[in-house]
Design a protein around this motif. Structure first.
Motif, PDB file in Angstrom:
ATOM      1  N   ALA A 111      52.864  29.517  27.166  1.00 61.65           N
ATOM      2  CA  ALA A 111      51.493  29.592  26.657  1.00 61.65           C
ATOM      3  C   ALA A 111      50.566  28.620  27.368  1.00 61.65           C
ATOM      4  CB  ALA A 111      51.481  29.318  25.153  1.00 61.65           C
ATOM      5  N   TYR A 129      46.488  28.314  27.395  1.00 64.75           N
ATOM      6  CA  TYR A 129      46.307  27.723  26.075  1.00 64.75           C
ATOM      7  C   TYR A 129      46.544  26.216  26.158  1.00 64.75           C
ATOM      8  CZ  TYR A 129      46.197  32.425  24.121  1.00 64.75           C
ATOM      9  OH  TYR A 129      45.836  33.710  23.822  1.00 64.75           O
ATOM     10  N   ASP A 148      46.697  24.249  20.710  1.00 67.93           N
ATOM     11  CA  ASP A 148      46.782  25.625  20.208  1.00 67.93           C
ATOM     12  C   ASP A 148      48.174  25.937  19.664  1.00 67.93           C
ATOM     13  OD1 ASP A 148      44.144  26.436  20.834  1.00 67.93           O
ATOM     14  OD2 ASP A 148      44.712  26.767  22.920  1.00 67.93           O
ATOM     15  N   LYS A 177      47.277  29.232  17.629  1.00 63.63           N
ATOM     16  CA  LYS A 177      47.501  30.448  18.413  1.00 63.63           C
ATOM     17  C   LYS A 177      48.994  30.723  18.552  1.00 63.63           C
ATOM     18  CE  LYS A 177      43.247  31.526  19.456  1.00 63.63           C
ATOM     19  NZ  LYS A 177      42.658  32.783  18.933  1.00 63.63           N
TER      20      LYS A 177
END
Length: 389
Positions: A211, A217, A221, A243
């Motif tokens: 990620a 990201y 997150d 996220k």
């Protein structure tokens, strides 16, 4: 420049990792039944060859890259877990699939093969510590929390291949996807097209590294769900804002490598290339020169120029095999001490000989079966992975 392989030094527990006896904490938690041949039996190689010859095309032996050389020599195909499961599925005429790997790998082979085929694991105690870290009841509790908070409809579950059939089945039931270390980004791209959050199981490091380093990201997150704490140790606001909801799991081998390992080898070997698996910690991955799956690691070393130096952060059996296969390169283990995959090492030559000879005798030892309902949902999540663009 060429170099000779230097074996890492033993730790106090190293010999325990070469495994006999029962491991109650393993994925299956049982010992191998029957009388195993002695590991000192000088006829073990001949017995394995004779048993394979007697079984002929009825048996297909799969060997994971982390297996010992004494076992790998009898594998019809070598590879990572998903490649081997697909190879098993591509051999529908083989009555017996002898999987020299760990429990979740044999489960995946059973899911992907026909009902007429029987998947054999030479030692049922060859589990996976990472897979053990995500228990279905715990995962269902987390999902109930998401439902209570009203965010479950936004969450797409993604599980790493290194998970039990139960967890793959859970992901399939909830319209998620399985991923490997080589296609994790594609799986996450797909997941974020379906929802605004991902629940990533069971390896926090692969999820975080993919990620942050591949998708842009931030570390903020990502939140870490700890199944041993109330509400995962997270506030409702943290879960709503996240996220990536990462399960608190990791690989016991790759988790050993530290930033100090990278710093030490760079100081000791000028110009060394540090090559690590994405299951390693975030600070190790960010400090490395190259990061990739097991197949990526093998191909990178094969393509490297003669005389180059490589410190590799993955399982010791594979690193040793690469060093022996490429004597024109300086290949070393990233850690200065032994770091086997303890459960993978339970599959040794005596266990393999025992399993093959049982099959010759008309007995089916250590068959791995996944119940039809779990298998169907797990197959759905695996098929979704195969359909990724």
């Amino acid at each position: 420049m060429t170099s000779t392989w230097v074996e890492p030094s033993n730790t106090a527990t190293a010999l325990l990792l070469l495994g006999r006896g029962t491991d109650p904490a393993s994925e299956a938690g049982v010992d191998c039944p029957g009388d195993l041949p002695s590991p000192s039996d000088p006829d073990l190689v001949a017995r394995a060859m004779a048993a394979k010859l007697a079984l002929g095309d009825r048996v297909f032996v799969l060997g994971h890259h982390y297996q010992r050389d004494e076992v790998i020599q009898f594998a019809d195909v070598t590879g990572d877990s998903f490649k081997l499961a697909r190879e098993a599925a591509a051999r529908p005429d083989a009555e017996f699939i002898v999987f020299c790997g760990v429990h979740f790998m044999a489960e995946s082979a059973d899911i992907l093969t026909t009902d007429a085929q029987k998947v054999i694991l030479p030692d049922l105690a060859a589990g996976c510590s990472m897979a053990d870290m995500a228990v279905l009841s715990q995962v269902e509790t987390a999902w109930e929390l998401f439902e209570d908070l009203g965010i479950a409809g936004d969450v797409v579950p993604v599980t790493y291949m290194n998970s039990s059939a139960d967890i793959k089945g859970f992901v399939g039931r909830n319209k998620g996807v399985v991923c490997t270390s080589s296609n994790a980004k594609r799986a996450l791209d797909w997941a974020f097209e379906q929802g605004s959050k991902v629940f990533f199981l069971p390896d926090q490091h692969l999820g975080r590294n993919t990620a942050v380093l591949e998708m842009g990201y931030s570390l903020d997150d990502c939140v870490l769900y700890d199944p041993h704490k109330p509400h995962g140790g997270l506030t409702p606001e943290q879960l709503r804002d996240a996220k990536m909801i990462l399960w608190r799991g990791h690989c016991s081998v790759h988790g050993r490598f530290t930033l100090s390992c990278v710093e030490e080898v760079r100081e000791r070997v000028p110009g060394v290339n540090v090559l690590v698996h994405p299951e390693c910690r975030h600070e190790v991955v960010t400090a490395a020169d190259y990061v990739g799956s097991t197949e990526y690691i093998i191909k990178t070393v094969e393509a490297a120029p003669a005389g180059s130096a490589w410190a590799i952060g993955t399982e010791l059996n594979l690193v040793r095999r690469l060093a022996n296969a490429h004597p024109d390169k300086q290949i070393m283990f990233l850690d200065r001490t032994v770091c086997y995959c303890s459960t993978m090492n339970r599959i040794d030559l005596p266990h393999l000989v025992w399993a093959l000879e049982e099959l010759v005798a008309g007995r089916t030892p250590n068959q791995i079966t996944v119940d039809p309902d779990t298998s169907a949902y797990a197959r759905s999540a695996l098929d979704q992975m195969l359909a990724l663009p």
